[in-house]
Write a protein that holds these residues in place. Sequence first.
Motif, PDB file in Angstrom:
ATOM      1  N   ALA A   4      30.358  32.767  36.180  1.00  0.00           N
ATOM      2  CA  ALA A   4      29.313  32.344  37.120  1.00  0.00           C
ATOM      3  C   ALA A   4      28.407  31.338  36.443  1.00  0.00           C
ATOM      4  O   ALA A   4      28.109  31.459  35.244  1.00  0.00           O
ATOM      5  CB  ALA A   4      28.508  33.540  37.605  1.00  0.00           C
TER       6      ALA A   4
ATOM      7  N   GLN B  31      35.773  30.015  38.101  1.00  0.00           N
ATOM      8  CA  GLN B  31      36.949  30.527  37.424  1.00  0.00           C
ATOM      9  C   GLN B  31      37.123  29.792  36.097  1.00  0.00           C
ATOM     10  O   GLN B  31      36.931  28.571  36.026  1.00  0.00           O
ATOM     11  CB  GLN B  31      38.200  30.339  38.295  1.00  0.00           C
ATOM     12  CG  GLN B  31      38.203  31.210  39.541  1.00  0.00           C
ATOM     13  CD  GLN B  31      39.445  31.002  40.389  1.00  0.00           C
ATOM     14  OE1 GLN B  31      39.855  29.876  40.620  1.00  0.00           O
ATOM     15  NE2 GLN B  31      40.039  32.090  40.848  1.00  0.00           N
TER      16      GLN B  31
ATOM     17  N   ASP C 197      29.983  31.426  41.796  1.00  0.00           N
ATOM     18  CA  ASP C 197      31.139  31.986  41.111  1.00  0.00           C
ATOM     19  C   ASP C 197      32.068  30.863  40.643  1.00  0.00           C
ATOM     20  O   ASP C 197      32.303  29.886  41.367  1.00  0.00           O
ATOM     21  CB  ASP C 197      31.913  32.933  42.037  1.00  0.00           C
ATOM     22  CG  ASP C 197      31.122  34.196  42.352  1.00  0.00           C
ATOM     23  OD1 ASP C 197      30.242  34.558  41.535  1.00  0.00           O
ATOM     24  OD2 ASP C 197      31.385  34.831  43.390  1.00  0.00           O
TER      25      ASP C 197
ATOM     26  N   LYS D  75      36.935  35.380  35.274  1.00  0.00           N
ATOM     27  CA  LYS D  75      35.855  35.195  36.241  1.00  0.00           C
ATOM     28  C   LYS D  75      34.568  34.845  35.523  1.00  0.00           C
ATOM     29  O   LYS D  75      34.252  35.392  34.467  1.00  0.00           O
ATOM     30  CB  LYS D  75      35.661  36.470  37.066  1.00  0.00           C
ATOM     31  CG  LYS D  75      36.826  36.789  37.994  1.00  0.00           C
ATOM     32  CD  LYS D  75      36.548  38.040  38.804  1.00  0.00           C
ATOM     33  CE  LYS D  75      37.706  38.332  39.761  1.00  0.00           C
ATOM     34  NZ  LYS D  75      37.467  39.560  40.566  1.00  0.00           N
TER      35      LYS D  75
END
Length: 305
Positions: free
Chosen positions: A253, A262, A260, A251
Amino acid sequence: MNKSLLEDIGMSKITVKMINGLKNNWKNYMVDISADIMGSLLIAVGLYNFAAASEFPVTGVSGIALVFYYYWGLPIGTVTMALNIPIILICGRILGLKFMLRSLKTMLISTFFMDIVAPIFPIYQGDMILSCICMGILSGVGYALIYMRNTSTGGTDFITMAIRALNPQLSLGKIIAVLDCSVLFVCGLLMGGKVDNIIYGLIATYICSVVVDKVMYGLDAGKVTLIVTDYGQAVADQIHALTERGATILKGAGSYSKNDKQIVMCACSYKQMHMVQKAVKEVDSCAFMVTIEANEVRGEGFKPH
């Protein structure tokens, strides 16, 4: 179950552990000796049968010993060992007794092969460029075998490690480069000062360093890619479909957008990297992709731990 029986069981377990420990130690010792023998043989042939015969300089204490051989015919291995003695005394406390003892064992084996075994083989008297290539490859493989057993042939290795230990802020590569180039140029001047021979020595040194890296890390080397995308699972699935490689989804950002994201992390071989790039492009052409060299990759699908 009485107390004496429990004590007997406990003693038997301790005995088994001791025997297994001795077996492992003996096995490791035999592997160390085998690596020293093979490595020393390759180094000795590269230095004596190619470099010394072609009269081009080499780096390290062996390069200095080669000057003594060039002028007075003194045995390279014995002179190398003699020159290593003050280095051992100076650097011993810094590098530790255990490492020094292992290296002393390697130096004795190397001396034997340099002065006794290498002269048995024929001397190469052909093309200089072929001579320096063979010297670089043979010595590179030999040094790699020795380094992989956490030992050393002494010389500038000790000096490099000692300087690094006293000045950790210095780059290891810069220390090695300065020492090697200094020794090579001085020895080249003492051995006639021929520019061509010094260049051949530089070529041999470069080949040797490349071979050492390839043998120690290159066989298990690969690439790691980090893919920043909004479609992490889809990218990972496509990578698996094309290469049968797994991936890890992290994860993240964006620092500017605050959105957000990935991050798909995937390790693969050099040959598979093109297919990984293709998989990413098919799923998300706007993905941000960073590819990194990995000296060694271990785990499932690669070399085991």
